[in-house]
Design a protein around this motif. Structure first.
Motif, PDB file in Angstrom:
ATOM      1  N   LYS A   1      82.763  49.368  27.578  1.00  0.00           N
ATOM      2  CA  LYS A   1      81.345  49.633  27.845  1.00  0.00           C
ATOM      3  C   LYS A   1      80.432  48.967  26.808  1.00  0.00           C
ATOM      4  O   LYS A   1      79.213  48.975  26.955  1.00  0.00           O
ATOM      5  CB  LYS A   1      81.089  51.136  27.893  1.00  0.00           C
ATOM      6  CG  LYS A   1      81.723  51.804  29.112  1.00  0.00           C
ATOM      7  CD  LYS A   1      81.391  53.273  29.193  1.00  0.00           C
ATOM      8  CE  LYS A   1      82.078  53.917  30.396  1.00  0.00           C
ATOM      9  NZ  LYS A   1      81.793  55.369  30.496  1.00  0.00           N
ATOM     10  N   LYS A   2      81.033  48.383  25.776  1.00  0.00           N
ATOM     11  CA  LYS A   2      80.244  47.657  24.772  1.00  0.00           C
ATOM     12  C   LYS A   2      79.940  46.219  25.207  1.00  0.00           C
ATOM     13  O   LYS A   2      79.161  45.524  24.561  1.00  0.00           O
ATOM     14  CB  LYS A   2      80.991  47.624  23.438  1.00  0.00           C
ATOM     15  CG  LYS A   2      80.940  48.938  22.671  1.00  0.00           C
ATOM     16  CD  LYS A   2      81.591  48.779  21.306  1.00  0.00           C
ATOM     17  CE  LYS A   2      81.474  50.071  20.498  1.00  0.00           C
ATOM     18  NZ  LYS A   2      82.134  49.943  19.172  1.00  0.00           N
ATOM     19  N   VAL A   3      80.576  45.777  26.284  1.00  0.00           N
ATOM     20  CA  VAL A   3      80.329  44.420  26.789  1.00  0.00           C
ATOM     21  C   VAL A   3      78.865  44.297  27.207  1.00  0.00           C
ATOM     22  O   VAL A   3      78.354  45.126  27.965  1.00  0.00           O
ATOM     23  CB  VAL A   3      81.245  44.111  27.995  1.00  0.00           C
ATOM     24  CG1 VAL A   3      80.824  42.812  28.677  1.00  0.00           C
ATOM     25  CG2 VAL A   3      82.699  44.023  27.544  1.00  0.00           C
ATOM     26  N   LYS A   4      78.186  43.277  26.691  1.00  0.00           N
ATOM     27  CA  LYS A   4      76.774  43.069  27.009  1.00  0.00           C
ATOM     28  C   LYS A   4      76.533  41.616  27.415  1.00  0.00           C
ATOM     29  O   LYS A   4      76.991  40.692  26.750  1.00  0.00           O
ATOM     30  CB  LYS A   4      75.882  43.413  25.808  1.00  0.00           C
ATOM     31  CG  LYS A   4      75.869  44.898  25.456  1.00  0.00           C
ATOM     32  CD  LYS A   4      75.281  45.734  26.589  1.00  0.00           C
ATOM     33  CE  LYS A   4      75.420  47.228  26.320  1.00  0.00           C
ATOM     34  NZ  LYS A   4      75.027  48.030  27.501  1.00  0.00           N
ATOM     35  N   VAL A   5      75.805  41.443  28.516  1.00  0.00           N
ATOM     36  CA  VAL A   5      75.450  40.108  29.006  1.00  0.00           C
ATOM     37  C   VAL A   5      73.997  40.137  29.456  1.00  0.00           C
ATOM     38  O   VAL A   5      73.575  41.076  30.141  1.00  0.00           O
ATOM     39  CB  VAL A   5      76.345  39.685  30.198  1.00  0.00           C
ATOM     40  CG1 VAL A   5      75.924  38.311  30.713  1.00  0.00           C
ATOM     41  CG2 VAL A   5      77.812  39.664  29.795  1.00  0.00           C
ATOM     42  N   GLU A   6      73.244  39.116  29.062  1.00  0.00           N
ATOM     43  CA  GLU A   6      71.844  39.040  29.479  1.00  0.00           C
ATOM     44  C   GLU A   6      71.754  38.353  30.838  1.00  0.00           C
ATOM     45  O   GLU A   6      72.252  37.247  31.025  1.00  0.00           O
ATOM     46  CB  GLU A   6      71.034  38.253  28.450  1.00  0.00           C
ATOM     47  CG  GLU A   6      69.546  38.222  28.758  1.00  0.00           C
ATOM     48  CD  GLU A   6      68.744  37.466  27.711  1.00  0.00           C
ATOM     49  OE1 GLU A   6      67.562  37.195  27.966  1.00  0.00           O
ATOM     50  OE2 GLU A   6      69.318  37.135  26.656  1.00  0.00           O
ATOM     51  N   ARG A   7      71.122  39.031  31.774  1.00  0.00           N
ATOM     52  CA  ARG A   7      70.932  38.452  33.107  1.00  0.00           C
ATOM     53  C   ARG A   7      69.679  37.575  33.099  1.00  0.00           C
ATOM     54  O   ARG A   7      68.616  38.005  32.653  1.00  0.00           O
ATOM     55  CB  ARG A   7      70.778  39.575  34.134  1.00  0.00           C
ATOM     56  CG  ARG A   7      71.112  39.145  35.561  1.00  0.00           C
ATOM     57  CD  ARG A   7      70.612  40.165  36.556  1.00  0.00           C
ATOM     58  NE  ARG A   7      71.240  41.454  36.413  1.00  0.00           N
ATOM     59  CZ  ARG A   7      72.270  41.879  37.146  1.00  0.00           C
ATOM     60  NH1 ARG A   7      72.786  41.087  38.053  1.00  0.00           N
ATOM     61  NH2 ARG A   7      72.764  43.086  36.970  1.00  0.00           N
TER      62      ARG A   7
ATOM     63  N   VAL B   1      81.305  38.586  31.672  1.00  0.00           N
ATOM     64  CA  VAL B   1      81.818  39.957  31.540  1.00  0.00           C
ATOM     65  C   VAL B   1      83.343  39.930  31.449  1.00  0.00           C
ATOM     66  O   VAL B   1      83.943  40.573  30.578  1.00  0.00           O
ATOM     67  CB  VAL B   1      81.355  40.830  32.734  1.00  0.00           C
ATOM     68  CG1 VAL B   1      82.143  42.143  32.783  1.00  0.00           C
ATOM     69  CG2 VAL B   1      79.864  41.124  32.631  1.00  0.00           C
TER      70      VAL B   1
ATOM     71  N   GLN C   1      84.570  38.619  28.062  1.00  0.00           N
ATOM     72  CA  GLN C   1      84.460  39.607  26.987  1.00  0.00           C
ATOM     73  C   GLN C   1      85.467  40.744  27.161  1.00  0.00           C
ATOM     74  O   GLN C   1      86.047  41.231  26.185  1.00  0.00           O
ATOM     75  CB  GLN C   1      83.033  40.158  26.933  1.00  0.00           C
ATOM     76  CG  GLN C   1      81.997  39.149  26.458  1.00  0.00           C
ATOM     77  CD  GLN C   1      80.640  39.789  26.211  1.00  0.00           C
ATOM     78  OE1 GLN C   1      80.551  40.889  25.671  1.00  0.00           O
ATOM     79  NE2 GLN C   1      79.581  39.105  26.618  1.00  0.00           N
TER      80      GLN C   1
ATOM     81  N   TYR D   1      76.933  48.157  33.610  1.00  0.00           N
ATOM     82  CA  TYR D   1      77.050  48.550  32.202  1.00  0.00           C
ATOM     83  C   TYR D   1      76.563  47.426  31.284  1.00  0.00           C
ATOM     84  O   TYR D   1      75.828  47.658  30.317  1.00  0.00           O
ATOM     85  CB  TYR D   1      78.516  48.845  31.846  1.00  0.00           C
ATOM     86  CG  TYR D   1      79.086  50.124  32.406  1.00  0.00           C
ATOM     87  CD1 TYR D   1      78.298  51.257  32.605  1.00  0.00           C
ATOM     88  CD2 TYR D   1      80.444  50.216  32.730  1.00  0.00           C
ATOM     89  CE1 TYR D   1      78.835  52.431  33.115  1.00  0.00           C
ATOM     90  CE2 TYR D   1      80.991  51.385  33.233  1.00  0.00           C
ATOM     91  CZ  TYR D   1      80.186  52.493  33.426  1.00  0.00           C
ATOM     92  OH  TYR D   1      80.729  53.644  33.924  1.00  0.00           O
ATOM     93  N   ALA D   2      77.003  46.188  31.594  1.00  0.00           N
ATOM     94  CA  ALA D   2      76.766  45.056  30.695  1.00  0.00           C
ATOM     95  C   ALA D   2      75.311  44.607  30.670  1.00  0.00           C
ATOM     96  O   ALA D   2      74.847  44.055  29.670  1.00  0.00           O
ATOM     97  CB  ALA D   2      77.659  43.882  31.096  1.00  0.00           C
ATOM     98  N   THR D   3      74.589  44.814  31.768  1.00  0.00           N
ATOM     99  CA  THR D   3      73.211  44.313  31.852  1.00  0.00           C
ATOM    100  C   THR D   3      72.166  45.420  31.713  1.00  0.00           C
ATOM    101  O   THR D   3      70.970  45.157  31.842  1.00  0.00           O
ATOM    102  CB  THR D   3      72.995  43.580  33.190  1.00  0.00           C
ATOM    103  OG1 THR D   3      73.305  44.467  34.280  1.00  0.00           O
ATOM    104  CG2 THR D   3      73.877  42.344  33.284  1.00  0.00           C
TER     105      THR D   3
END
Length: 432
Positions: free
Chosen positions: A124-130, A294, A297, A429-431
């Protein structure tokens, strides 16, 4: 209890099973061995399979009875052991006999590749900017020009070749005086200036007319994909057979009606259609970009010891799929590898790396689906099959339609849907 099993974890997602089978089961399988061996004996006065034990042993030998009993017992013992211990085995085990004798427990050792343990990490720490999707007017104009080219007509031209003209040519390419078959063609069509050929080659065609012949040299770059001509100076001999001018239709309301099949009444409506199509395409591409980031990562967070057997099987399947695709183009995989400028060893190593990532992704998504309680109902599977069938009704053969209803295909579609649901949640979650 007829069986005792001890489990020892080994590296590379393998386990060692020490299996002990009770003496009464051993004796049952020795009796079965006598019957099996007797089926292959021809003894006067006895029917095969109904010969007394002492005669079977006398004729066949105790070693044959022993080996047959072991052969029959091993599959039973192995299947019972993994069932009893709820082991998710993959591939064939390596089984060795440690102890086997009448009226005694038997002992076997099995090295078993198993479904690897997946340590997810904090996914759940995975982060991606859309990124926002925007369509520029220049993109619409470029697409409009492509449609215009598609509707163009060819008109014979008496004059010399200019950039943008269509030409039909013969050409022969020589390397150090030797004709190269791959650089030989007759009545070859091309549009001058589209850079399908080397720019220097196309530049030498400008100014020529139908019937003209010419010789010139082209220096191929060192990084050219054809290794045997990369960095080489190639001497070409060409002949122009035909020159035609490409006439483009006017970009007007009539063009819009024709190209849209009457769906649009004017050029502005067609432009809006193009803009919507580009927006849909770029939205899909952005979704794919986010999805791949995602996955990348997730795989970095996860720890999995993937067994070699899974990688080997995946590589075989990847090669089989590639060979199938290449065969439709009349290409063999060896030629394709040559085009890539790689050795077979380099190509296989890259396939193995790709196989590892594919397997890891599948295992990670499956584990997250389990943790998040994500599942796919039979109704959802049926609806997806129905949708696939309706979208491809005309393209599917009767055999393909039947395959679509098979249990194997249902399982595959269910897996695809579950992965899609899982990725949807992970992207949320990531966005966020």
């Amino acid at each position: 209890m007829h069986m005792k099993v001890q489990i020892e974890k080994l590296p590379a997602s393998k386990i060692k099973l020490n299996i002990e089978v009770s003496s009464d089961i051993v004796d049952q399988y020795i009796d079965k061995a006598y019957i099996e061996v007797s089926k292959h004996l021809k003894i006067p006065g006895f029917r095969p399979g109904h010969i007394p034990k002492n005669i079977v042993e006398q004729k066949a030998g105790s070693r044959v009875i022993h080996d047959e009993a072991v052969r029959l017992l091993i599959p039973y013992a192995y299947v019972e052991a993994i069932g009893q211990e709820k082991i998710l085995a993959i591939g064939r085990p390596e089984i060795s006999v440690k102890k086997f004798a009448p009226n005694n427990p038997a002992e076997f050792e099995a090295i078993v590749p198993v479904v690897p343990e997946v340590k997810l990490g904090d996914y759940k720490k995975v982060k991606v900017e859309r990124k926002d999707v925007n369509i520029e007017s220049l993109e619409v104009e470029e697409m409009l020009k492509n449609l215009q080219k598609r509707e163009s007509i060819l008109k014979p031209k008496e004059g010399s070749i200019e950039e943008g003209d269509w030409a039909e040519i013969d050409f022969d390419g020589h390397k150090k005086g030797i004709l190269l078959e791959k650089l030989k063609s007759r009545n070859h069509p091309l549009i001058v200036g589209e850079k399908v050929f080397m720019p220097e080659f196309e530049q030498n065609l400008i100014g020529l007319k139908a019937g003209d012949e010419k010789e010139f040299d082209v220096q191929f770059p060192p990084e050219h994909f054809e290794k045997d001509i990369a960095g080489e100076n190639i001497h070409f001999k060409i002949k122009i057979h035909m020159v035609q001018e490409i006439k483009l239709p006017e970009l007007d309301d009539e063009f819009a009606k024709r190209i849209s099949g009457g769906a649009e009444k004017d050029l502005e409506g067609l432009k809006k259609d193009i803009e919507n199509a580009l927006f849909k395409q770029k939205t899909h591409e952005e979704r794919n970009r986010v999805e791949q980031e995602v996955i990348k990562q997730l795989n970095n967070y996860a720890e999995i010891d993937i067994p070699h057997i899974l990688i080997d099987d995946e590589v075989k399947q990847m090669k089989k799929d590639l060979e199938s695709r290449l065969s439709t183009q009349g290409l063999k995989i060896s030629r394709y590898i040559e085009y890539l400028g790689k050795t077979e060893e380099q190509f296989d190593q890259e396939l193995r790396e790709g196989a590892k990532e594919r397997i890891k992704t599948g295992l990670v998504l499956n584990k997250i689906a389990e943790v998040e309680n994500i599942d796919v109902s039979d109704q959802e599977t049926d609806e997806e099959i129905k949708k696939t069938r309706s979208e491809s009704e005309e393209k599917l053969s009767e055999e393909a339609k039947k395959k679509l209803q098979s249990e194997e295909m249902r399982r595959y579609i269910k897996t695809v849907l579950k992965n899609r649901k899982t990725l949807d949640k992970l992207i949320d979650y990531a966005t966020a």
